[in-house]
Motif scaffolding. Structure first.
Motif, PDB file in Angstrom:
ATOM      1  N   ALA A 250     107.944 -39.987 -45.429  1.00 31.32           N
ATOM      2  CA  ALA A 250     107.934 -41.454 -45.528  1.00 31.32           C
ATOM      3  C   ALA A 250     109.315 -42.083 -45.636  1.00 31.32           C
ATOM      4  N   CYS A 251     110.287 -41.373 -46.191  1.00 31.93           N
ATOM      5  CA  CYS A 251     111.654 -41.892 -46.321  1.00 31.93           C
ATOM      6  C   CYS A 251     112.549 -40.791 -45.786  1.00 31.93           C
ATOM      7  N   ALA A 252     112.702 -40.745 -44.473  1.00 32.20           N
ATOM      8  CA  ALA A 252     113.061 -39.482 -43.830  1.00 32.20           C
ATOM      9  C   ALA A 252     114.534 -39.298 -43.481  1.00 32.20           C
ATOM     10  N   ALA A 253     115.278 -40.382 -43.267  1.00 29.88           N
ATOM     11  CA  ALA A 253     116.651 -40.227 -42.755  1.00 29.88           C
ATOM     12  C   ALA A 253     117.570 -39.604 -43.817  1.00 29.88           C
ATOM     13  N   PRO A 254     118.478 -38.718 -43.432  1.00 35.20           N
ATOM     14  CA  PRO A 254     118.820 -38.297 -42.063  1.00 35.20           C
ATOM     15  C   PRO A 254     117.962 -37.161 -41.510  1.00 35.20           C
ATOM     16  N   GLY A 255     116.861 -36.854 -42.168  1.00 33.44           N
ATOM     17  CA  GLY A 255     115.909 -35.928 -41.562  1.00 33.44           C
ATOM     18  C   GLY A 255     116.012 -34.477 -42.002  1.00 33.44           C
ATOM     19  N   GLY A 256     116.778 -34.233 -43.066  1.00 41.45           N
ATOM     20  CA  GLY A 256     116.915 -32.850 -43.542  1.00 41.45           C
ATOM     21  C   GLY A 256     115.558 -32.224 -43.850  1.00 41.45           C
ATOM     22  N   LYS A 257     114.713 -32.998 -44.507  1.00 45.96           N
ATOM     23  CA  LYS A 257     113.429 -32.418 -44.918  1.00 45.96           C
ATOM     24  C   LYS A 257     112.423 -32.446 -43.775  1.00 45.96           C
ATOM     25  N   THR A 258     112.513 -33.423 -42.887  1.00 47.26           N
ATOM     26  CA  THR A 258     111.653 -33.427 -41.690  1.00 47.26           C
ATOM     27  C   THR A 258     111.890 -32.121 -40.919  1.00 47.26           C
ATOM     28  N   ILE A 274     109.433 -41.646 -41.018  1.00 46.44           N
ATOM     29  CA  ILE A 274     109.718 -43.088 -41.108  1.00 46.44           C
ATOM     30  C   ILE A 274     110.992 -43.304 -41.899  1.00 46.44           C
ATOM     31  N   ASP A 275     111.771 -44.264 -41.460  1.00 42.65           N
ATOM     32  CA  ASP A 275     112.838 -44.751 -42.325  1.00 42.65           C
ATOM     33  C   ASP A 275     113.034 -46.234 -42.067  1.00 42.65           C
ATOM     34  N   GLN A 276     113.359 -46.916 -43.159  1.00 43.74           N
ATOM     35  CA  GLN A 276     113.534 -48.363 -43.080  1.00 43.74           C
ATOM     36  C   GLN A 276     114.833 -48.724 -42.362  1.00 43.74           C
ATOM     37  N   SER A 277     115.786 -47.815 -42.419  1.00 45.26           N
ATOM     38  CA  SER A 277     117.113 -48.123 -41.897  1.00 45.26           C
ATOM     39  C   SER A 277     117.204 -47.760 -40.413  1.00 45.26           C
ATOM     40  N   THR A 279     119.746 -47.948 -38.635  1.00 42.79           N
ATOM     41  CA  THR A 279     121.002 -47.251 -38.327  1.00 42.79           C
ATOM     42  C   THR A 279     120.940 -45.778 -38.741  1.00 42.79           C
ATOM     43  N   ARG A 280     120.109 -45.465 -39.725  1.00 47.28           N
ATOM     44  CA  ARG A 280     120.016 -44.066 -40.155  1.00 47.28           C
ATOM     45  C   ARG A 280     119.016 -43.267 -39.319  1.00 47.28           C
ATOM     46  N   LEU A 281     118.089 -43.973 -38.675  1.00 40.56           N
ATOM     47  CA  LEU A 281     117.044 -43.275 -37.921  1.00 40.56           C
ATOM     48  C   LEU A 281     117.609 -42.347 -36.822  1.00 40.56           C
ATOM     49  N   ALA A 299     110.901 -46.777 -37.236  1.00 40.64           N
ATOM     50  CA  ALA A 299     111.733 -47.603 -38.112  1.00 40.64           C
ATOM     51  C   ALA A 299     110.807 -48.618 -38.768  1.00 40.64           C
ATOM     52  N   ALA A 300     110.561 -48.453 -40.068  1.00 43.09           N
ATOM     53  CA  ALA A 300     109.627 -49.360 -40.759  1.00 43.09           C
ATOM     54  C   ALA A 300     109.825 -49.244 -42.261  1.00 43.09           C
ATOM     55  N   ASP A 301     109.331 -50.249 -42.969  1.00 46.93           N
ATOM     56  CA  ASP A 301     109.188 -50.134 -44.420  1.00 46.93           C
ATOM     57  C   ASP A 301     107.910 -49.327 -44.644  1.00 46.93           C
ATOM     58  N   ALA A 302     108.069 -48.101 -45.128  1.00 44.83           N
ATOM     59  CA  ALA A 302     106.906 -47.215 -45.258  1.00 44.83           C
ATOM     60  C   ALA A 302     105.827 -47.841 -46.138  1.00 44.83           C
ATOM     61  N   GLY A 303     106.250 -48.659 -47.103  1.00 44.65           N
ATOM     62  CA  GLY A 303     105.290 -49.267 -48.014  1.00 44.65           C
ATOM     63  C   GLY A 303     104.453 -50.363 -47.367  1.00 44.65           C
ATOM     64  N   LEU A 319     107.222 -37.923 -50.065  1.00 44.57           N
ATOM     65  CA  LEU A 319     107.758 -39.225 -50.466  1.00 44.57           C
ATOM     66  C   LEU A 319     109.065 -38.979 -51.223  1.00 44.57           C
ATOM     67  N   ASP A 320     110.136 -38.915 -50.447  1.00 46.95           N
ATOM     68  CA  ASP A 320     111.483 -38.649 -50.986  1.00 46.95           C
ATOM     69  C   ASP A 320     112.143 -40.009 -51.180  1.00 46.95           C
ATOM     70  N   VAL A 321     111.771 -40.659 -52.256  1.00 44.25           N
ATOM     71  CA  VAL A 321     112.050 -42.095 -52.419  1.00 44.25           C
ATOM     72  C   VAL A 321     113.541 -42.423 -52.571  1.00 44.25           C
TER      73      VAL A 321
HETATM   74  C1  LIG Z   1     116.697 -40.026 -50.419  1.00 45.90           C
HETATM   75  S1  LIG Z   1     116.952 -40.657 -48.831  1.00 45.90           S
HETATM   76  C2  LIG Z   1     115.967 -39.618 -47.842  1.00 45.90           C
HETATM   77  C3  LIG Z   1     116.592 -38.277 -47.473  1.00 45.90           C
HETATM   78  C4  LIG Z   1     115.758 -37.505 -46.457  1.00 45.90           C
HETATM   79  N1  LIG Z   1     114.394 -37.320 -46.935  1.00 45.90           N
HETATM   80  C5  LIG Z   1     116.365 -36.168 -46.117  1.00 45.90           C
HETATM   81  O1  LIG Z   1     115.963 -35.164 -46.678  1.00 45.90           O
HETATM   82  O2  LIG Z   1     117.253 -36.121 -45.242  1.00 45.90           O
HETATM   83  C6  LIG Z   1     115.986 -42.111 -48.913  1.00 45.90           C
HETATM   84  C7  LIG Z   1     115.788 -42.813 -47.584  1.00 45.90           C
HETATM   85  O3  LIG Z   1     114.777 -43.800 -47.790  1.00 45.90           O
HETATM   86  C8  LIG Z   1     115.023 -44.851 -46.898  1.00 45.90           C
HETATM   87  N2  LIG Z   1     114.203 -45.974 -47.389  1.00 45.90           N
HETATM   88  C9  LIG Z   1     114.429 -46.800 -48.431  1.00 45.90           C
HETATM   89  N3  LIG Z   1     113.402 -47.652 -48.611  1.00 45.90           N
HETATM   90  C10 LIG Z   1     112.500 -47.349 -47.656  1.00 45.90           C
HETATM   91  C11 LIG Z   1     111.223 -47.879 -47.307  1.00 45.90           C
HETATM   92  N4  LIG Z   1     110.683 -48.889 -47.989  1.00 45.90           N
HETATM   93  N5  LIG Z   1     110.574 -47.344 -46.247  1.00 45.90           N
HETATM   94  C12 LIG Z   1     111.128 -46.322 -45.546  1.00 45.90           C
HETATM   95  N6  LIG Z   1     112.327 -45.795 -45.834  1.00 45.90           N
HETATM   96  C13 LIG Z   1     112.998 -46.296 -46.874  1.00 45.90           C
HETATM   97  C14 LIG Z   1     116.503 -45.033 -46.930  1.00 45.90           C
HETATM   98  O4  LIG Z   1     116.970 -45.679 -45.761  1.00 45.90           O
HETATM   99  C15 LIG Z   1     116.967 -43.565 -47.023  1.00 45.90           C
HETATM  100  O5  LIG Z   1     117.281 -43.075 -45.733  1.00 45.90           O
END
Ligand SMILES: C[S@@+](CC[C@H](N)C(=O)[O-])C[C@H]1O[C@@H](n2cnc3c(N)ncnc32)[C@H](O)[C@@H]1O
Length: 447
Positions: A250-258, A274-277, A279-281, A299-303, A319-321
């Motif tokens: 759900a909060c995936a960028a830069p995608g290490g865990k994906t 999904i990532d809200q950013s 630029t990070r996607l 690219a979305a607000d996961a919530g 959910l890596d918030v």
């Molecule tokens: C802790 S990092 C994630 C690291 C990622 N899981 C990894 O292992 O590479 C948190 C990410 O959540 C994203 N983020 C923050 N609020 C968000 C939301 N409401 N929906 C989706 N992504 C969100 C941020 O842009 C950030 O990239």
């Protein structure tokens, strides 16, 4: 065009001034790097990271050495002095070179009228040595509120956490299980003269004895390994992945865990990252491409599930918030300058909100892993406790692991100078027979 030959300490002072104004080092350092000669870039990075790491101690000393604070217009000279003090206290560079170069830098910064003062302050600092620290903030080189919060939250561990935050993190790799196993990659490293060992807990982790540029890692460009801390690697091991599952990161960028989950379970039906950013996607796509993996990126607000969810439930959710990153301060020492005490409650509201919203997308019987790289209970087990109280369908899974501390509602790893970052994990399953959950979203977090 920026001058490519800016003296390294001038570029460092400018980058640090940007941090003081609220930018992260990840934002300000690349701009500064572009202004110095390529061979100076490692030193520039070391100066910026080192000065942030010891900022609160250096700033306390400097405050006592200055007769009066510098004017706002001259603030960059304050940063210049902090860099010089960092070098005097923590580097091998000769004192006279530090002094001469710093005085000269005043001219480069068009502040020649401050050269005499800078010279006098640094001469006194050199002659008198490091003073008594005076405050706990200076002693531990953390903002006062963080010292207090850690002491309150971790009465038995706070000093160890502070010391770990001031240490330099090891470089840890995740071996791509689709390409090679850990023992064979360790052998490959040994053959290349690179000293390394297997991580204690993560099954695909390797810790290097010394950091090195990724280009020197055998097979890196072809996806044999990725750089990922051991604590981050443990997140995906808790997902209990199996062939055929639909998975949401759900909060995936830069995608290490994906990438980690796709490496570890090739038979997954679908992974949505999904990532809200926006630029990070693209960073997720770069990582997937290097590793030869596939996922659907949004690219979305996961919530805001109404914006992106098609109503098909997920078997697994990671959910890596977004969090305070208080568990990874040793890798991001600028957090000490950037984070404010009030941020924690605001983050907790966001974290609980994301958990409440995404819970609706988890299939009955499905599993959700909630993770943060924070050591503050407010973002960790207190979120889980609160969620469990309001959501009768949620059941906490006891983790059959040896590592970390049991908080009663999830496991906490603290940063270890010899090993992993600080991280929190809670695993929740959605009961088949629970009460309806439609009411939970209306309640607000109230945190
Ligand atoms: C802790 S990092 C994630 C690291 C990622 N899981 C990894 O292992 O590479 C948190 C990410 O959540 C994203 N983020 C923050 N609020 C968000 C939301 N409401 N929906 C989706 N992504 C969100 C941020 O842009 C950030 O990239």
């Amino acid at each position: 065009m920026a001058d490519p030959q800016l003296p390294v300490r001038v570029a460092a002072a400018q980058a640090l001034q940007a941090v003081e104004q609220g930018q992260s080092l990840a934002q300000s350092l690349p701009l500064a790097q572009a202004r110095v000669a390529p061979q100076d870039r490692p030193e520039l990075q070391a100066l910026c990271y080192g000065t942030c790491r010891w900022y609160h101690r250096l700033d306390s000393e400097l405050g006592r050495r200055l007769n009066k604070p510098l004017r706002p217009n001259d603030r960059v000279v304050h940063q210049l002095l902090l860099v010089a003090l960092f070098q005097l206290r923590h580097s091998q560079q000769a004192d006279y070179a530090i002094l001469n170069e710093t005085v000269e830098a005043c001219r480069v910064l068009a502040k020649p009228h401050l050269a005499g003062m800078v010279n006098a302050v640094l001469r006194a600092a050199q002659r008198e040595g490091e003073p008594d620290h005076g405050s706990e903030s200076a002693l531990y080189s953390h903002p006062e509120w963080m010292v207090e919060k850690l002491r309150h939250n971790w009465p038995e561990h706070w000093q160890a956490i502070l010391a770990a935050n001031n240490s330099q993190a090891p470089m840890t790799l995740r071996v791509n299980a689709r390409q090679i196993d850990r023992d064979n990659y360790l052998k490959w490293l040994r053959d290349d003269g690179i000293e390394a060992k297997a991580t204690g807990h993560a099954p695909h982790g390797i810790q290097l004895a010394r950091p090195l540029p990724v280009e020197r890692l055998p097979g890196f460009a072809d996806g044999a390994v990725s750089v990922q801390d051991e604590a981050a690697q443990l997140c995906t091991t808790l997902l209990d992945l199996a062939p055929g599952q639909r998975v949401l990161d759900a909060c995936a960028a830069p995608g290490g865990k994906t990438c980690a989950m796709l490496e570890q379970q090739p038979g997954l039906a679908e992974v949505i990252a999904i990532d809200q950013s926006e630029t990070r996607l693209p960073r997720i796509r770069e990582n997937l491409d290097r590793l030869g993996l596939e996922a659907i990126l949004l690219a979305a607000d996961a919530g805001a599930t109404g914006d992106w969810w098609d109503g098909r439930h997920f078997d697994r959710i990671l959910l890596d918030v977004p969090c305070s990153a208080s568990g990874v301060i040793r890798r991001n020492p600028d957090i000490k300058l950037l984070r404010r005490e009030g941020d924690i409650a605001a983050l907790a509201r966001i974290q609980l909100g994301l958990l409440e919203s995404l819970w609706q997308t988890l299939t009955p019987g499905g599993r959700l892993v909630y993770a943060t790289c924070s050591v503050f209970p407010q973002e960790n087990h207190r979120i889980i406790q609160r969620f469990l109280r309001q959501q009768p369908e949620a059941e906490l899974v006891a983790l059959p692991v040896q590592w970390g501390l049991d908080t009663g509602a999830g496991r906490q790893l603290l940063p270890d100078p010899q090993a992993q970052d600080g991280f929190f994990y809670a695993v929740l399953v959605r009961r088949h027979d629970g009460a309806p959950n439609a009411h939970t979203n209306d309640q607000g977090s109230g945190l």
